[in-house]
Design a protein around this motif. Structure first.
Motif, PDB file in Angstrom:
ATOM      1  N   ASP A   1      -2.674  -5.418  -3.835  1.00 19.46           N
ATOM      2  CA  ASP A   1      -3.104  -5.553  -2.449  1.00 19.46           C
ATOM      3  C   ASP A   1      -2.051  -5.054  -1.464  1.00 19.46           C
ATOM      4  OD1 ASP A   1      -5.031  -6.253  -0.593  1.00 19.46           O
ATOM      5  OD2 ASP A   1      -4.230  -8.263  -0.312  1.00 19.46           O
ATOM      6  N   HIS A   2      -0.785  -5.400  -1.699  1.00 19.19           N
ATOM      7  CA  HIS A   2       0.268  -5.061  -0.739  1.00 19.19           C
ATOM      8  C   HIS A   2       1.215  -3.971  -1.234  1.00 19.19           C
ATOM      9  CE1 HIS A   2      -1.084  -8.360   1.625  1.00 19.19           C
ATOM     10  NE2 HIS A   2      -0.719  -9.288   0.756  1.00 19.19           N
ATOM     11  N   GLY A   3       1.454  -3.926  -2.537  1.00 17.25           N
ATOM     12  CA  GLY A   3       2.429  -2.963  -3.044  1.00 17.25           C
ATOM     13  C   GLY A   3       1.903  -1.538  -3.072  1.00 17.25           C
ATOM     14  N   LEU A   4       0.722  -1.352  -3.648  1.00 13.48           N
ATOM     15  CA  LEU A   4       0.164   0.000  -3.799  1.00 13.48           C
ATOM     16  C   LEU A   4      -0.528   0.451  -2.518  1.00 13.48           C
ATOM     17  CD1 LEU A   4      -1.339  -0.214  -7.402  1.00 13.48           C
ATOM     18  CD2 LEU A   4       0.861   0.747  -6.699  1.00 13.48           C
ATOM     19  N   GLU A   5      -0.343   1.730  -2.191  1.00 14.30           N
ATOM     20  CA  GLU A   5      -0.978   2.293  -1.012  1.00 14.30           C
ATOM     21  C   GLU A   5      -2.390   2.775  -1.339  1.00 14.30           C
ATOM     22  OE1 GLU A   5       3.339   3.937  -1.385  1.00 14.30           O
ATOM     23  OE2 GLU A   5       1.573   3.638  -2.640  1.00 14.30           O
ATOM     24  N   THR A   6      -3.134   3.120  -0.285  1.00 13.62           N
ATOM     25  CA  THR A   6      -4.432   3.746  -0.483  1.00 13.62           C
ATOM     26  C   THR A   6      -4.226   5.174  -0.963  1.00 13.62           C
ATOM     27  OG1 THR A   6      -4.523   4.536   1.802  1.00 13.62           O
ATOM     28  CG2 THR A   6      -5.414   2.329   1.361  1.00 13.62           C
ATOM     29  N   GLU A   7      -5.295   5.798  -1.451  1.00 10.39           N
ATOM     30  CA  GLU A   7      -5.184   7.169  -1.957  1.00 10.39           C
ATOM     31  C   GLU A   7      -4.683   8.108  -0.865  1.00 10.39           C
ATOM     32  OE1 GLU A   7      -8.474   8.762  -4.092  1.00 10.39           O
ATOM     33  OE2 GLU A   7      -8.960   6.884  -5.087  1.00 10.39           O
ATOM     34  N   GLU A   8      -5.180   7.942   0.370  1.00  9.92           N
ATOM     35  CA  GLU A   8      -4.764   8.828   1.460  1.00  9.92           C
ATOM     36  C   GLU A   8      -3.278   8.668   1.752  1.00  9.92           C
ATOM     37  OE1 GLU A   8      -7.257   6.693   1.553  1.00  9.92           O
ATOM     38  OE2 GLU A   8      -8.999   8.061   1.461  1.00  9.92           O
ATOM     39  N   GLU A   9      -2.803   7.415   1.774  1.00  8.85           N
ATOM     40  CA  GLU A   9      -1.384   7.175   2.036  1.00  8.85           C
ATOM     41  C   GLU A   9      -0.511   7.718   0.913  1.00  8.85           C
ATOM     42  OE1 GLU A   9      -1.692   3.022   4.620  1.00  8.85           O
ATOM     43  OE2 GLU A   9      -1.562   2.943   2.430  1.00  8.85           O
TER      44      GLU A   9
ATOM     45  N   GLU B   1       5.900  -3.857 -12.816  1.00 15.27           N
ATOM     46  CA  GLU B   1       6.453  -2.770 -12.006  1.00 15.27           C
ATOM     47  C   GLU B   1       5.317  -1.989 -11.355  1.00 15.27           C
ATOM     48  OE1 GLU B   1       9.185   1.275 -12.678  1.00 15.27           O
ATOM     49  OE2 GLU B   1       8.748  -0.102 -14.343  1.00 15.27           O
ATOM     50  N   ASP B   2       5.488  -1.650 -10.089  1.00 18.50           N
ATOM     51  CA  ASP B   2       4.506  -0.802  -9.409  1.00 18.50           C
ATOM     52  C   ASP B   2       5.223   0.357  -8.734  1.00 18.50           C
ATOM     53  OD1 ASP B   2       4.840  -1.200  -6.332  1.00 18.50           O
ATOM     54  OD2 ASP B   2       4.889  -3.240  -7.109  1.00 18.50           O
ATOM     55  N   ASP B   3       4.494   1.433  -8.488  1.00 19.33           N
ATOM     56  CA  ASP B   3       5.072   2.610  -7.834  1.00 19.33           C
ATOM     57  C   ASP B   3       4.566   2.723  -6.399  1.00 19.33           C
ATOM     58  OD1 ASP B   3       2.463   3.293  -8.318  1.00 19.33           O
ATOM     59  OD2 ASP B   3       2.898   5.283  -9.144  1.00 19.33           O
ATOM     60  N   GLY B   4       4.481   1.573  -5.719  1.00 17.75           N
ATOM     61  CA  GLY B   4       3.938   1.528  -4.375  1.00 17.75           C
ATOM     62  C   GLY B   4       4.977   1.726  -3.291  1.00 17.75           C
ATOM     63  N   ARG B   5       4.774   1.059  -2.166  1.00 14.49           N
ATOM     64  CA  ARG B   5       5.589   1.277  -0.980  1.00 14.49           C
ATOM     65  C   ARG B   5       6.898   0.513  -0.990  1.00 14.49           C
ATOM     66  NH1 ARG B   5       0.947  -1.429   0.958  1.00 14.49           N
ATOM     67  NH2 ARG B   5       0.244   0.487   1.966  1.00 14.49           N
ATOM     68  N   GLY B   6       7.065  -0.433  -1.912  1.00 19.84           N
ATOM     69  CA  GLY B   6       8.294  -1.210  -1.940  1.00 19.84           C
ATOM     70  C   GLY B   6       8.294  -2.299  -0.888  1.00 19.84           C
TER      71      GLY B   6
END
Length: 688
Positions: free
Chosen positions: A418-426, A454-459
């Motif tokens: 919900d919070h870590g990963l961005e949307t496809e556009e982002e 581990e996630d590769d999101g926005r940090g």
């Protein structure tokens, strides 16, 4: 001794069957044309339907029958496998669990009717049937990708030949023929064309075939169900017997039966869009992801054999001890025999302990498998493209630990999605792949299991964390915090940096529960995050909660146990070194300064130190600290007992154990002591 309740046994088996079928559905969502996966789902539902009816779960059998029929249509090319069908079937499987666990709960009938109505609406609007990839099934009649949907005029003409290894795999052709006879089979003719001469014949192979006629009252589905467990490997032809004047019937008499027929394509339904919309609005998967703990453990037979061997040896030693007691212990020979038996009992006790601990260990794959469904449904709810990657699934962990880890990992995955990963556009705008990735991994390190999410999101934004912490009064403006201490603030109750609240997260509840649960398991949470790159959360969990190897030490007048897996080495602290290190509490160990804690002062024993104190160097997570004790007594097999509610909040201890003399020794919490030592070191460095 009483046997297991058959109803409870069915619930256990049904739960495992649902888990396997659910995994096949999740695999199918990535490959909608896989005939093997479609057949796996169909067989799983068919088995569940039959077992449910046998044990009196009629509502389950009736509901599963309709779901099975839907996948039978997909199997036969009458309907298309789609992401919407997979999602709706997953919701139906959640309902099947309710029908198994709470068959008489309120609203269960209305929910069944609602799901089946949506399933029918989806099938009605599925469009034209498509062929599925059947692979290279040499034994199948694959001359057609479509199936007859019209009923037979006078019945069916059946030809079948079982696989050659049918007898070896436990299939009895006579039982199959009995089932066909009950369906009304007539004109049964055996086909011996493939039977070899007697001198070349292998009696373990089934080379015969059969042909017969069946009445119209037996549907195609019922006929195929007779061969359900050999259907993938056999030759089977079912053709309708038309009226006597029908040209197709005449052709059937002149040559081999032709299985090709025309599929009737259902007209699209206006209700299909409604069904798809309702699937998306189904109950959030996160509410169902953490299934109730299973009350049983599957144990490999060889482990039970090993346990039986140990018990057998123990019986022999007990017999020796009884004989020795009957004869009396006198003289050196008697004492020597008693000592020998004592050593043998000690050896067997250790081996029995190890064997029993292994019996409780389960692969962590069983835990990781639950989260595939969670991520699948969270991706639908958030509208993001998310991939779950798992590693180290063969790592084994205590079953109790595994069950208690489910809820914390659910919270961490929900936050990551919900919070870590961005949307496809982002993600595309940031130069990343459109699909976000969450990696679950496990590895054993000494007496711990490290589970990493581990996630590769926005940090994590440190600025937002600090601003929120200051607003909540957790830290003072300008207060110096290390990066680790700052990130640990997100585990405080009510702490959230989310800009908006969603139905998944953002209210500040959950992460504090994660921390309490992990600490309740005598574990610890490490966290790192890099803005724009993602976050890594590592759960450090003990392998077992029951028995550990410990190092028994004395501090003042009391004994304590240090988990042996955390001990690196033991040193002697002379009186001169003790006096010289006053005020700094640091020792140089192989060109590295290591902080140490004087447990006598920490526990306020009020006793004078021994002339030759010892330093026990412990480590966890790459950090080391020394513990100053008065005496090292030796290794100790430690049976862990939980502490009372009055003492449970003391951070330095994780439990207690009973010693051989009946005394009690507290078990030191290594993680808390290392953290205390490191904070002590940081204060010394800050003071210069």
């Amino acid at each position: 001794m009483t046997g297991q309740d058959p109803i409870e046994a069915f619930r256990i088996e049904a739960g495992e069957l649902l888990e396997a079928t659910e995994q096949a559905l999740l695999d199918l969502s990535h490959d909608l044309t896989s005939r093997e996966l479609i057949d796996t789902v169909f067989r799983g539902m068919h088995t569940l339907k039959g077992s449910g009816a046998m044990f009196g779960f009629d509502a389950l059998a009736a509901f599963t029958h309709h779901c099975e029929t839907a996948f039978d249509k997909v199997r036969k090319g009458q309907a298309r496998a789609s992401a919407e069908l997979v999602a709706l079937t997953l919701s139906a499987m959640d309902h099947m669990r309710t029908l198994i666990d709470q068959p008489n709960s309120d609203g269960v009938d209305s929910e069944s009717a609602d799901l089946l109505a949506r399933l029918q609406a989806l099938l009605d609007g599925a469009g034209a049937p498509v062929a599925v990839d059947c692979g290279e099934d040499a034994g199948h009649d694959t001359t057609t990708a479509t199936t007859i949907t019209a009923g037979p005029g006078q019945g069916w003409h059946l030809n079948f030949r079982l696989p050659a290894n049918a007898l070896a795999t436990g299939t009895n052709p006579l039982l199959l023929l009995d089932e066909l006879r009950e369906l009304g089979a007539t004109d049964v003719v055996a086909d011996f064309d493939a039977v070899l001469p007697l001198d070349e014949l292998d009696p373990t192979q089934c080379l015969m075939g059969w042909s017969m006629n069946l009445p119209a009252s037996a549907t195609r589905d019922v006929i195929e169900d007779v061969f359900l467990f050999v259907l993938d490997d056999m030759e089977l032809s079912i053709t309708p017997i038309a009226d006597a004047n029908d040209e197709a019937y005449a052709l059937a008499e002149d040559g081999p039966p032709d299985t090709a027929a025309v599929a009737v394509s259902p007209a699209p339904s206006e209700h299909a869009a409604l069904a798809i919309a309702e699937v998306a609005s189904a109950e959030p998967a996160s509410a169902k992801a953490a299934r109730g703990p299973s009350e049983s453990v599957r144990v490999p037979a060889e482990r039970l054999d090993l346990l039986m061997d140990r018990v057998g040896e123990l019986v022999i030693v007990q017999s020796r001890l009884a004989q020795l007691a009957g004869n009396g212990i006198s003289g050196p020979a008697g004492e020597l025999a008693l000592r020998s038996i004592s050593e043998e009992v000690e050896r067997l006790a250790n081996e029995l302990r190890d064997t029993m601990m292994v019996l409780r260990m389960v692969p962590i794959a069983a835990l990781f498998g639950r989260f595939r469904r969670l991520v699948h449904d969270l991706a639908r709810e958030t509208g993001k493209s998310i991939e779950l990657v798992t590693d180290g699934e063969s790592t084994e962990i205590d079953k109790t630990v595994s069950e208690r880890l489910a809820d914390p990992i659910v919270h961490l995955i929900r936050n990551a999605c919900d919070h870590g990963l961005e949307t496809e556009e982002e993600r595309l705008a940031a130069g990343k792949a459109a699909t976000g990735r969450i990696r679950l991994s496990a590895q054993q390190a000494g007496g711990e299991v490290l589970i990493t999410i581990e996630d590769d999101g926005r940090g994590i934004s440190r600025e937002r964390v600090r601003a929120k912490a200051e607003a909540n009064g957790l830290v003072q403006p300008g207060q110096v915090l290390s990066d680790s201490e700052l990130l640990q603030l997100i585990f405080q109750p009510g702490f959230s940096t989310a800009a908006q609240i969603t139905n998944l997260s953002g209210r500040g509840v959950g992460m504090d529960v994660v921390k309490r649960t992990i600490e309740g398991l005598r574990g610890h949470i490490d966290m790192t995050s890099e803005p724009g790159k993602g976050s890594v959360i590592t759960l450090r969990i003990p392998l077992t909660l029951a028995i550990i190897d410990g190092l028994l030490v004395r501090v003042g007048d009391n004994n304590y146990v240090i988990p042996l897996a955390a001990v690196e080495e033991c040193l002697e602290l002379s009186l001169e070194e003790d006096i010289r290190s006053r005020g700094r509490s640091m020792i140089q160990l192989r060109e590295r300064l290591v902080p140490f804690l004087r447990l006598r002062e920490l526990f306020a024993t009020g006793t004078r130190p021994d002339p030759f104190q010892k330093i026990v160097v412990i480590a966890t997570g790459g950090e080391r600290v020394g513990l100053v004790v008065d005496q090292i007594i030796g290794s100790h097999q430690t049976v862990i007992k939980s502490m009372s509610s009055l003492h449970r909040s003391i951070p330095s201890f994780s439990g207690a154990t009973i010693l051989g003399d009946g005394g009690v020794a507290l078990i030191l919490d290594v993680v808390q002591l290392v953290a205390l030592g490191q904070s002590h070191e940081e204060r010394l460095r800050a003071a210069g």
